[in-house]
Structures are given as C-alpha cells and as structure tokens.
Write a protein that holds these residues in place. Structure first.
Motif, mmCIF file in Angstrom:
data_model
loop_
_atom_site.group_PDB
_atom_site.id
_atom_site.type_symbol
_atom_site.label_atom_id
_atom_site.label_comp_id
_atom_site.label_asym_id
_atom_site.label_seq_id
_atom_site.Cartn_x
_atom_site.Cartn_y
_atom_site.Cartn_z
ATOM 1 N N GLU A 74 4.278 -15.908 -1.827
ATOM 2 C CA GLU A 74 3.961 -17.311 -2.143
ATOM 3 C C GLU A 74 3.664 -18.160 -0.906
ATOM 4 O O GLU A 74 3.126 -19.269 -1.026
ATOM 5 C CB GLU A 74 5.108 -17.941 -2.931
ATOM 6 N N PHE A 75 4.010 -17.673 0.289
ATOM 7 C CA PHE A 75 3.707 -18.430 1.510
ATOM 8 C C PHE A 75 2.222 -18.761 1.580
ATOM 9 O O PHE A 75 1.840 -19.889 1.921
ATOM 10 C CB PHE A 75 4.098 -17.635 2.759
ATOM 11 N N ALA A 76 1.383 -17.781 1.290
ATOM 12 C CA ALA A 76 -0.064 -17.967 1.415
ATOM 13 C C ALA A 76 -0.579 -19.033 0.454
ATOM 14 O O ALA A 76 -1.356 -19.916 0.837
ATOM 15 C CB ALA A 76 -0.779 -16.643 1.170
ATOM 16 N N GLU A 77 -0.136 -18.962 -0.801
ATOM 17 C CA GLU A 77 -0.586 -19.944 -1.793
ATOM 18 C C GLU A 77 -0.094 -21.343 -1.444
ATOM 19 O O GLU A 77 -0.830 -22.329 -1.578
ATOM 20 C CB GLU A 77 -0.099 -19.545 -3.182
ATOM 21 N N ARG A 78 1.146 -21.430 -1.002
ATOM 22 C CA ARG A 78 1.700 -22.733 -0.624
ATOM 23 C C ARG A 78 0.894 -23.354 0.520
ATOM 24 O O ARG A 78 0.575 -24.541 0.496
ATOM 25 C CB ARG A 78 3.161 -22.568 -0.205
ATOM 26 N N TYR A 79 0.556 -22.548 1.486
ATOM 27 C CA TYR A 79 -0.240 -23.011 2.627
ATOM 28 C C TYR A 79 -1.602 -23.535 2.162
ATOM 29 O O TYR A 79 -2.026 -24.627 2.537
ATOM 30 C CB TYR A 79 -0.412 -21.863 3.625
ATOM 31 N N ARG A 80 -2.280 -22.764 1.316
ATOM 32 C CA ARG A 80 -3.617 -23.159 0.873
ATOM 33 C C ARG A 80 -3.589 -24.407 -0.012
ATOM 34 O O ARG A 80 -4.435 -25.294 0.119
ATOM 35 C CB ARG A 80 -4.270 -21.999 0.122
ATOM 36 N N LEU A 81 -2.616 -24.480 -0.907
ATOM 37 C CA LEU A 81 -2.520 -25.644 -1.787
ATOM 38 C C LEU A 81 -2.295 -26.925 -0.992
ATOM 39 O O LEU A 81 -2.916 -27.965 -1.268
ATOM 40 C CB LEU A 81 -1.382 -25.443 -2.798
ATOM 41 N N HIS A 117 0.815 -1.208 0.000
ATOM 42 C CA HIS A 117 0.000 0.000 0.000
ATOM 43 C C HIS A 117 0.856 1.269 0.000
ATOM 44 O O HIS A 117 0.449 2.293 -0.549
ATOM 45 C CB HIS A 117 -0.930 -0.002 1.206
ATOM 46 N N LYS A 118 2.023 1.193 0.589
ATOM 47 C CA LYS A 118 2.866 2.387 0.658
ATOM 48 C C LYS A 118 3.746 2.564 -0.572
ATOM 49 O O LYS A 118 3.956 3.691 -1.045
ATOM 50 C CB LYS A 118 3.736 2.353 1.916
ATOM 51 N N PHE A 119 4.247 1.461 -1.118
ATOM 52 C CA PHE A 119 5.232 1.574 -2.207
ATOM 53 C C PHE A 119 4.754 0.961 -3.524
ATOM 54 O O PHE A 119 5.497 0.954 -4.502
ATOM 55 C CB PHE A 119 6.555 0.911 -1.788
ATOM 56 N N GLY A 120 3.542 0.408 -3.551
ATOM 57 C CA GLY A 120 3.008 -0.160 -4.781
ATOM 58 C C GLY A 120 3.165 -1.671 -4.832
ATOM 59 O O GLY A 120 3.996 -2.251 -4.120
ATOM 60 N N PRO A 121 2.356 -2.332 -5.683
ATOM 61 C CA PRO A 121 2.353 -3.809 -5.729
ATOM 62 C C PRO A 121 3.687 -4.412 -6.146
ATOM 63 O O PRO A 121 4.013 -5.517 -5.718
ATOM 64 C CB PRO A 121 1.249 -4.134 -6.741
ATOM 65 N N ASP A 122 4.450 -3.720 -6.973
ATOM 66 C CA ASP A 122 5.732 -4.270 -7.411
ATOM 67 C C ASP A 122 6.734 -4.388 -6.274
ATOM 68 O O ASP A 122 7.672 -5.193 -6.357
ATOM 69 C CB ASP A 122 6.336 -3.400 -8.520
ATOM 70 N N ALA A 123 6.531 -3.636 -5.220
ATOM 71 C CA ALA A 123 7.495 -3.624 -4.114
ATOM 72 C C ALA A 123 7.531 -4.955 -3.360
ATOM 73 O O ALA A 123 8.525 -5.278 -2.710
ATOM 74 C CB ALA A 123 7.174 -2.488 -3.144
ATOM 75 N N VAL A 124 6.441 -5.740 -3.443
ATOM 76 C CA VAL A 124 6.399 -7.004 -2.692
ATOM 77 C C VAL A 124 6.606 -8.217 -3.594
ATOM 78 O O VAL A 124 6.561 -9.355 -3.112
ATOM 79 C CB VAL A 124 5.066 -7.154 -1.916
ATOM 80 N N ASN A 125 6.796 -8.011 -4.894
ATOM 81 C CA ASN A 125 6.925 -9.151 -5.815
ATOM 82 C C ASN A 125 7.996 -10.151 -5.392
ATOM 83 O O ASN A 125 7.734 -11.358 -5.337
ATOM 84 C CB ASN A 125 7.176 -8.658 -7.238
ATOM 85 N N PRO A 126 9.226 -9.700 -5.089
ATOM 86 C CA PRO A 126 10.212 -10.680 -4.636
ATOM 87 C C PRO A 126 10.106 -10.984 -3.140
ATOM 88 O O PRO A 126 10.785 -11.867 -2.633
ATOM 89 C CB PRO A 126 11.550 -9.992 -4.943
ATOM 90 N N GLY A 127 9.279 -10.221 -2.432
ATOM 91 C CA GLY A 127 9.143 -10.400 -0.999
ATOM 92 C C GLY A 127 9.593 -9.169 -0.242
ATOM 93 O O GLY A 127 10.058 -8.190 -0.815
ATOM 94 N N ILE A 128 9.444 -9.234 1.089
ATOM 95 C CA ILE A 128 9.871 -8.129 1.939
ATOM 96 C C ILE A 128 10.743 -8.672 3.063
ATOM 97 O O ILE A 128 10.767 -9.875 3.331
ATOM 98 C CB ILE A 128 8.677 -7.358 2.534
ATOM 99 N N ALA A 129 11.456 -7.768 3.711
ATOM 100 C CA ALA A 129 12.325 -8.138 4.823
ATOM 101 C C ALA A 129 11.791 -7.529 6.113
ATOM 102 O O ALA A 129 11.298 -6.398 6.129
ATOM 103 C CB ALA A 129 13.750 -7.663 4.568
ATOM 104 N N ILE A 130 11.857 -8.297 7.194
ATOM 105 C CA ILE A 130 11.596 -7.787 8.539
ATOM 106 C C ILE A 130 12.974 -7.564 9.153
ATOM 107 O O ILE A 130 13.735 -8.531 9.321
ATOM 108 C CB ILE A 130 10.809 -8.795 9.396
ATOM 109 N N ILE A 131 13.278 -6.334 9.511
ATOM 110 C CA ILE A 131 14.661 -5.992 9.853
ATOM 111 C C ILE A 131 14.757 -5.411 11.251
ATOM 112 O O ILE A 131 13.941 -4.570 11.665
ATOM 113 C CB ILE A 131 15.239 -4.993 8.833
ATOM 114 N N CYS A 132 15.762 -5.875 11.971
ATOM 115 C CA CYS A 132 16.180 -5.270 13.238
ATOM 116 C C CYS A 132 17.564 -4.666 12.990
ATOM 117 O O CYS A 132 18.509 -5.396 12.694
ATOM 118 C CB CYS A 132 16.239 -6.321 14.344
#
Length: 307
Positions: free
Chosen positions: A278-285, A245-260
């Motif tokens: 892809e985590f969500a699709e893998r889980y559902r499949l 929502h903040k950076f556009g749909p392309d920003a999450v295509n390869p994934g995101i990082a949770i950083i400390c």
C-alpha cells in the motif's frame, strides 16, 4: 550477521537472503518513501483545514439565506466556529512550513535543508502582503488572540435587469486593523503595512491567496523531490517483487519484512522493518491530490441557479 527478505506471515522457512548493501538500500528507500508520504500528508491536512473554513462560511451564509433568526449568542458562537477553523488552518500551515525542511533532508538524504525550500518560501513572503499577513496572524493567534474579530453578513441584489436580479447572500470574516496595530507583539513590519488598509480587513481573499502560494511551494518541492522519491518507490517495489516472484503473490499481501538476524534461524536477536504494497498507492494518491492549485484567489463557489 545475515540479512533477509521474508513474508510478514511466512510459510515454513520462506526467505530470501540479501547482501548488507541491499539491506541498507531497502531501509533507506523505506525511510525516503515514508518521509515523502508524511510531507504530502501535511499538505493534505492544510488543504482539509482550508476546506473546512470555506464550508463553514457557506453553511453560515445558507443559514442566513433561509431566514433563520439568531440571538447575539448564536452570532458569537458562529464567529467562534469560524475562528476555530482559521486557527486550525494556520496551525497546519505552520506545521507544514516548519516541518518541511526536516522531511526534505531525509527524502533527499541531505545534511542540510535544500536551498530551494527556504528560497521559495522567502520569494512568496517578499512578494505577497497576504502571505506576510497570514504569517503574522499565525503568530498572533498562538500568543495573543483570535484572528477573526467580527463577521459581516451582506445581502445584495445582483443582475442587470429587474427580471434577472437575484438576492445574493455573502459572509465576510473581518479583522479589526486597529487591534493588531495597537498590539506591540504583532509583527511591526506588517503592522506598518496595515495602516493604509482601512478599519476592517476581510480575511477570506487573503487566506485564499496564502493557500495558493503554499500550494505553489509544494509544487516546487514535488518537482525537486520527484526523482529521489520515485527511486525510493522503485526500490521498495523491487523488494516486494522479489518475494512475490519466489513465493507467489499471496506472500506479499500483508507485506514483507527486511530482517537483520544474528544467525540463519529466527531469534529474538534481530532487527526487522516492514514494507507493505500500500505504500505505493498511498504515495501516488497523495502526490496527485496535492498538485498545485492555480488562481485560487480568483475562484469562489456560488449557489446561483441557472435560468
């Protein structure tokens, strides 16, 4: 310390600062979701190995139907191939049952294995000879010998009238009961049950019943973990959505990082974990593919042609 969500391939300084509590919650959700996926994958390996066994039998029966002559060594090679399939299946069943508690503790964030898992296993063990036999046979194959001692090919005419009759080809991997009873390392309580089973014990029907019961155990587990797994999935999805929502749909295509990170800029002094869509699709499949199989022990595949 500073905590961020940011694209795995950021454009300039794209990041969203989050609280320590959010950082912890995202990491825990990822762990829960990954453990759910791993547990579902173990059931997939089990079912795939079972399918390989059934396909191996069908292929052998088809070879017999085609009238292909075999030498003694070819028969033994066929028996060896069936043994390989059974050993692979039993090993995957062992992995599923033994590793299940470890996965469930992490999925449910529990200190101990939840009661429903061992109690459901125990219920099937107590109520089914096939289950007890497969468990004992699994230990036997690990320490003593091959599970299939012989393979029986059968041809029989089926049908009520001469015009309706068809020649049916079947194959039956069998266990020599006396070999298991004589082996002092074979579980004695199960060995005592074998004494009234005759000289030969057909494997396939028992194995199908065992798979059906393992599938039921998994169905109970899916029901008990559904809420926790869904909450974890929602949390992971919410992190991806924030970046999208903040950076556009392309920003999450390869994934995101949770950083400390120790400071506001990038440095080597940081901890990072990734989330991918892809985590969500893998889980559902996987959860859909592993729904309980009912009445497997009463099913079989037939090549009978319609008239």
């Amino acid at each position: 310390m500073n905590y961020f969500l940011e694209p795995l391939i950021p454009d300039k300084n794209q990041n969203i600062q989050i609280s320590p509590e959010e950082y912890k919650a995202y990491l825990e959700a990822k762990t829960q979701l990954i453990e759910t996926i791993l547990f579902e994958e173990k059931m997939q390996y089990l079912l795939s190995n079972y399918r390989d066994y059934e396909e191996c039998l069908l292929k052998a029966a088809l070879t017999d139907l085609m009238g292909e002559k075999k030498t003694y060594h070819e028969f033994q090679r066929e028996r060896g191939e069936i043994n390989r399939m059974v050993v692979n299946f039993l090993a995957s069943a062992r992995a599923y049952l033994d590793h299940g508690g470890h996965h469930l503790k992490k999925i449910l964030k529990a200190d101990a294995v939840p009661d429903f898992f061992p109690s459901t296993k125990a219920s099937h063990y107590d109520s089914s000879f096939s289950y007890r036999m497969m468990e004992a046979l699994r230990n036997y194959t690990q320490h003593r010998g091959f599970p299939v001692h012989m393979v029986s090919f059968k041809r029989s005419w089926v049908g009520e009238s001469e015009l309706e009759k068809n020649l049916e080809f079947t194959i039956a991997p069998k266990i020599r009961v006396e070999e298991l009873i004589a082996d002092k390392k074979f579980k004695r309580s199960v060995a005592s049950e074998l004494e009234d089973k005759g000289e030969r014990l057909a494997l396939t029907q028992m194995l199908r019943d065992y798979v059906e019961r393992l599938s039921h155990i998994h169905g109970v587990t899916q029901k008990e973990t559904q809420e926790s797994s869904q909450q974890a999935l929602n949390m992971v999805s919410s992190a991806l959505d924030r970046v999208k929502h903040k950076f556009g749909p392309d920003a999450v295509n390869p994934g995101i990082a949770i950083i400390c990170r120790s400071d506001g800029g990038r440095s080597h002094n940081e901890a990072s974990s990734s989330l991918i869509p892809e985590f969500a699709e893998r889980y559902r499949l996987l959860t859909d593919a592993n729904k309980p199989i009912k009445n497997l022990s009463k099913r079989y595949v037939s090549g009978k042609a319609e008239k």
